[in-house]
Design a protein around this motif. Structure first.
Motif, PDB file in Angstrom:
ATOM      1  N   VAL A  70       0.851  -1.184   0.000  1.00 62.54           N
ATOM      2  CA  VAL A  70       0.000   0.000   0.000  1.00 62.54           C
ATOM      3  C   VAL A  70       0.888   1.236   0.000  1.00 62.54           C
ATOM      4  CG1 VAL A  70      -1.872   1.216   1.165  1.00 62.54           C
ATOM      5  CG2 VAL A  70      -1.726  -1.283   1.342  1.00 62.54           C
ATOM      6  N   ARG A  71       0.746   2.052  -1.036  1.00 60.30           N
ATOM      7  CA  ARG A  71       1.471   3.305  -1.139  1.00 60.30           C
ATOM      8  C   ARG A  71       0.601   4.384  -0.498  1.00 60.30           C
ATOM      9  NH1 ARG A  71       1.391   0.244  -5.011  1.00 60.30           N
ATOM     10  NH2 ARG A  71      -0.240   1.291  -6.184  1.00 60.30           N
ATOM     11  N   VAL A  72       1.184   5.139   0.408  1.00 63.20           N
ATOM     12  CA  VAL A  72       0.431   6.086   1.216  1.00 63.20           C
ATOM     13  C   VAL A  72       0.976   7.500   1.028  1.00 63.20           C
ATOM     14  CG1 VAL A  72      -0.092   6.768   3.595  1.00 63.20           C
ATOM     15  CG2 VAL A  72      -0.119   4.344   2.954  1.00 63.20           C
ATOM     16  N   GLN A  73       0.053   8.449   0.866  1.00 67.59           N
ATOM     17  CA  GLN A  73       0.419   9.856   0.850  1.00 67.59           C
ATOM     18  C   GLN A  73      -0.281  10.513   2.038  1.00 67.59           C
ATOM     19  OE1 GLN A  73      -1.025  12.298  -2.426  1.00 67.59           O
ATOM     20  NE2 GLN A  73       0.991  13.267  -2.511  1.00 67.59           N
ATOM     21  N   TYR A 107       4.918   6.837   1.897  1.00 70.09           N
ATOM     22  CA  TYR A 107       5.249   5.580   2.574  1.00 70.09           C
ATOM     23  C   TYR A 107       4.796   4.395   1.748  1.00 70.09           C
ATOM     24  CZ  TYR A 107       6.246   8.323   6.716  1.00 70.09           C
ATOM     25  OH  TYR A 107       6.799   9.221   7.581  1.00 70.09           O
ATOM     26  N   LEU A 108       5.485   3.282   1.942  1.00 71.71           N
ATOM     27  CA  LEU A 108       5.087   2.007   1.358  1.00 71.71           C
ATOM     28  C   LEU A 108       4.893   1.031   2.507  1.00 71.71           C
ATOM     29  CD1 LEU A 108       4.652   0.201  -1.166  1.00 71.71           C
ATOM     30  CD2 LEU A 108       7.094  -0.386  -0.990  1.00 71.71           C
ATOM     31  N   LEU A 109       3.665   0.510   2.632  1.00 74.20           N
ATOM     32  CA  LEU A 109       3.350  -0.465   3.673  1.00 74.20           C
ATOM     33  C   LEU A 109       3.301  -1.850   3.055  1.00 74.20           C
ATOM     34  CD1 LEU A 109       0.330   1.312   5.421  1.00 74.20           C
ATOM     35  CD2 LEU A 109       2.765   1.618   5.851  1.00 74.20           C
ATOM     36  N   HIS A 110       3.865  -2.831   3.744  1.00 72.04           N
ATOM     37  CA  HIS A 110       3.762  -4.234   3.362  1.00 72.04           C
ATOM     38  C   HIS A 110       2.794  -4.853   4.362  1.00 72.04           C
ATOM     39  CE1 HIS A 110       6.028  -8.224   2.370  1.00 72.04           C
ATOM     40  NE2 HIS A 110       4.764  -8.246   1.998  1.00 72.04           N
ATOM     41  N   VAL A 111       1.679  -5.362   3.852  1.00 76.07           N
ATOM     42  CA  VAL A 111       0.564  -5.785   4.693  1.00 76.07           C
ATOM     43  C   VAL A 111       0.235  -7.252   4.443  1.00 76.07           C
ATOM     44  CG1 VAL A 111      -1.889  -5.375   5.164  1.00 76.07           C
ATOM     45  CG2 VAL A 111      -0.388  -3.443   4.648  1.00 76.07           C
ATOM     46  N   TYR A 112      -0.003  -7.998   5.524  1.00 81.28           N
ATOM     47  CA  TYR A 112      -0.505  -9.374   5.450  1.00 81.28           C
ATOM     48  C   TYR A 112      -1.837  -9.433   6.181  1.00 81.28           C
ATOM     49  CZ  TYR A 112       3.821 -11.640   3.845  1.00 81.28           C
ATOM     50  OH  TYR A 112       4.903 -12.055   3.118  1.00 81.28           O
ATOM     51  N   VAL A 113      -2.850  -9.993   5.528  1.00 86.34           N
ATOM     52  CA  VAL A 113      -4.162 -10.197   6.132  1.00 86.34           C
ATOM     53  C   VAL A 113      -4.710 -11.554   5.690  1.00 86.34           C
ATOM     54  CG1 VAL A 113      -4.768  -7.751   6.371  1.00 86.34           C
ATOM     55  CG2 VAL A 113      -5.279  -8.948   4.236  1.00 86.34           C
ATOM     56  N   ARG A 121     -11.412  -3.918   5.988  1.00 85.49           N
ATOM     57  CA  ARG A 121     -11.534  -3.358   7.339  1.00 85.49           C
ATOM     58  C   ARG A 121     -10.273  -2.595   7.729  1.00 85.49           C
ATOM     59  NH1 ARG A 121     -13.596  -8.422   8.142  1.00 85.49           N
ATOM     60  NH2 ARG A 121     -11.747  -9.119   9.286  1.00 85.49           N
ATOM     61  N   PHE A 122      -9.115  -3.183   7.412  1.00 82.92           N
ATOM     62  CA  PHE A 122      -7.840  -2.507   7.716  1.00 82.92           C
ATOM     63  C   PHE A 122      -7.775  -1.157   7.004  1.00 82.92           C
ATOM     64  CE2 PHE A 122      -3.596  -1.513   6.094  1.00 82.92           C
ATOM     65  CZ  PHE A 122      -2.959  -1.215   7.284  1.00 82.92           C
ATOM     66  N   ALA A 131      -5.563   8.118  10.396  1.00 78.19           N
ATOM     67  CA  ALA A 131      -4.105   8.125  10.398  1.00 78.19           C
ATOM     68  C   ALA A 131      -3.508   9.320   9.660  1.00 78.19           C
ATOM     69  CB  ALA A 131      -3.581   6.813   9.782  1.00 78.19           C
ATOM     70  N   GLY A 132      -4.364  10.263   9.233  1.00 77.77           N
ATOM     71  CA  GLY A 132      -3.845  11.437   8.531  1.00 77.77           C
ATOM     72  C   GLY A 132      -3.445  11.158   7.097  1.00 77.77           C
ATOM     73  N   VAL A 133      -4.101  10.176   6.474  1.00 76.26           N
ATOM     74  CA  VAL A 133      -3.755   9.764   5.109  1.00 76.26           C
ATOM     75  C   VAL A 133      -4.642  10.500   4.109  1.00 76.26           C
ATOM     76  CG1 VAL A 133      -3.758   7.808   3.502  1.00 76.26           C
ATOM     77  CG2 VAL A 133      -2.890   7.524   5.831  1.00 76.26           C
ATOM     78  N   ALA A 134      -4.026  11.102   3.094  1.00 76.35           N
ATOM     79  CA  ALA A 134      -4.761  11.784   2.037  1.00 76.35           C
ATOM     80  C   ALA A 134      -5.096  10.832   0.898  1.00 76.35           C
ATOM     81  CB  ALA A 134      -3.943  12.956   1.498  1.00 76.35           C
ATOM     82  N   ASP A 135      -4.191   9.883   0.617  1.00 76.67           N
ATOM     83  CA  ASP A 135      -4.383   8.977  -0.518  1.00 76.67           C
ATOM     84  C   ASP A 135      -3.665   7.666  -0.231  1.00 76.67           C
ATOM     85  OD1 ASP A 135      -5.194   8.100  -3.031  1.00 76.67           O
ATOM     86  OD2 ASP A 135      -3.526   9.062  -4.088  1.00 76.67           O
ATOM     87  N   ALA A 136      -4.242   6.588  -0.719  1.00 72.22           N
ATOM     88  CA  ALA A 136      -3.620   5.267  -0.597  1.00 72.22           C
ATOM     89  C   ALA A 136      -3.907   4.476  -1.865  1.00 72.22           C
ATOM     90  CB  ALA A 136      -4.152   4.534   0.626  1.00 72.22           C
ATOM     91  N   ASN A 137      -2.885   3.820  -2.369  1.00 70.32           N
ATOM     92  CA  ASN A 137      -3.015   2.955  -3.548  1.00 70.32           C
ATOM     93  C   ASN A 137      -2.521   1.573  -3.176  1.00 70.32           C
ATOM     94  OD1 ASN A 137      -3.818   4.969  -5.579  1.00 70.32           O
ATOM     95  ND2 ASN A 137      -1.799   5.828  -5.160  1.00 70.32           N
ATOM     96  N   SER A 138      -3.334   0.562  -3.439  1.00 72.88           N
ATOM     97  CA  SER A 138      -2.999  -0.806  -3.031  1.00 72.88           C
ATOM     98  C   SER A 138      -2.706  -1.685  -4.240  1.00 72.88           C
ATOM     99  CB  SER A 138      -4.168  -1.427  -2.259  1.00 72.88           C
ATOM    100  OG  SER A 138      -4.507  -0.626  -1.156  1.00 72.88           O
ATOM    101  N   SER A 139      -1.733  -2.561  -4.065  1.00 74.37           N
ATOM    102  CA  SER A 139      -1.438  -3.596  -5.050  1.00 74.37           C
ATOM    103  C   SER A 139      -1.394  -4.920  -4.315  1.00 74.37           C
ATOM    104  CB  SER A 139      -0.082  -3.349  -5.718  1.00 74.37           C
ATOM    105  OG  SER A 139      -0.097  -2.151  -6.462  1.00 74.37           O
ATOM    106  N   PHE A 140      -2.141  -5.898  -4.831  1.00 77.37           N
ATOM    107  CA  PHE A 140      -2.180  -7.211  -4.194  1.00 77.37           C
ATOM    108  C   PHE A 140      -1.166  -8.140  -4.844  1.00 77.37           C
ATOM    109  CE2 PHE A 140      -6.387  -5.401  -3.518  1.00 77.37           C
ATOM    110  CZ  PHE A 140      -6.436  -5.461  -2.139  1.00 77.37           C
ATOM    111  N   VAL A 141      -0.537  -8.959  -4.037  1.00 75.84           N
ATOM    112  CA  VAL A 141       0.459  -9.906  -4.525  1.00 75.84           C
ATOM    113  C   VAL A 141      -0.266 -11.105  -5.132  1.00 75.84           C
ATOM    114  CG1 VAL A 141       2.344 -11.444  -3.859  1.00 75.84           C
ATOM    115  CG2 VAL A 141       2.171  -9.156  -2.837  1.00 75.84           C
ATOM    116  N   LEU A 142       0.006 -11.389  -6.386  1.00 72.56           N
ATOM    117  CA  LEU A 142      -0.585 -12.544  -7.055  1.00 72.56           C
ATOM    118  C   LEU A 142       0.251 -13.796  -6.841  1.00 72.56           C
ATOM    119  CD1 LEU A 142      -1.556 -10.892 -10.460  1.00 72.56           C
ATOM    120  CD2 LEU A 142      -3.017 -11.303  -8.466  1.00 72.56           C
ATOM    121  N   ARG A 143       1.566 -13.596  -6.862  1.00 77.66           N
ATOM    122  CA  ARG A 143       2.496 -14.718  -6.697  1.00 77.66           C
ATOM    123  C   ARG A 143       3.822 -14.136  -6.246  1.00 77.66           C
ATOM    124  NH1 ARG A 143       5.966 -17.421 -11.021  1.00 77.66           N
ATOM    125  NH2 ARG A 143       5.230 -15.712 -12.292  1.00 77.66           N
TER     126      ARG A 143
END
Length: 158
Positions: A70-73, A107-113, A121-122, A131-143
Motif C-alpha cells: 500500500v502506497r500512502v500519501q 510511505y510504502l506499507l507491506h501488509v498481510y491479512v 476493514r484494515f 491516520a492522517g492519510v490523504a491517498d492510498a493505492n494498493s497492489s495485491f500480490v498474485l504470486r
C-alpha cells in the motif's frame, strides 16, 4: 560502522540461512575453532550487526492468504502528523514493514491479512479513518517469485 572481514561475512551468510545452526557446526563451516567462532559471533551481536534470531513462518500455512503493498500519501507533512502516522503504523499488526519513500507517495506499507474483507476493514477503519492519510493505492500480490530475508553480503567482499 564496524569493519567486517571475509570470515565475518561468511559467518553472517551462514547464519542468515541457518539461524539455528550450532556454534560447532558454524565454526566448521567458516573454518574457525568453536571458541574463535563464538567470540566473533558475540562481537557481531554486541556491535548490533546481528540483531536477533527468528523463525520464518509461511503466511499461507497460518491463514494469512492475502498480501498487499500500500502506497500512502499523508495529508500533512509537519513533524506531529508524521509522528502520529508512524505511531499508528507501529500499532497495526497487519503491517510487517513500512518504508518512507521519495517521489509522489510518502510511505510504502507491506501488509498481510487473512482475506479481502480483512484488508477492507484494515484500509477503511484504520488507514483511511484516522491516520492522517490523504491517498492510498494498493497492489495485491498474485504470486511471490522471490522471498529472501537474507542481505546480499557477497557484494561486500571486494
Amino acid at each position: 560502522m564496524p569493519k567486517l572481514d571475509r570470515t565475518d561475512l561468511r559467518l553472517l551468510a551462514v547464519l542468515q540461512g541457518e539461524g539455528r545452526i550450532t556454534n560447532a557446526e558454524l565454526a566448521e563451516r567458516v573454518s574457525l575453532s568453536p571458541s574463535a567462532c563464538l567470540r566473533r559471533l558475540q562481537r557481531l551481536e554486541a556491535d548490533g550487526i546481528v540483531t536477533g534470531y527468528a523463525a520464518q513462518v509461511d503466511p499461507q500455512a497460518v491463514g494469512l492468504g492475502l498480501q498487499a503493498f500500500v502506497r500512502v500519501q499523508l495529508a500533512r507533512h509537519e513533524a506531529g502528523a508524521i509522528e502520529r502516522f508512524v505511531d499508528k503504523v507501529n500499532g497495526w499488526e497487519e503491517v510487517v514493514a513500512c518504508h518512507a519513500l521519495t517521489g509522489d507517495m510518502d510511505y510504502l506499507l507491506h501488509v498481510y491479512v487473512a482475506d479481502l474483507p480483512h484488508f477492507s476493514r484494515f484500509l477503511l477503519d484504520r488507514l483511511l479513518n484516522d491516520a492522517g492519510v490523504a491517498d492510498a493505492n494498493s497492489s495485491f500480490v498474485l504470486r511471490t517469485v522471490k522471498r529472501s530475508p537474507s542481505l546480499p553480503l557477497g557484494q561486500l567482499e571486494a
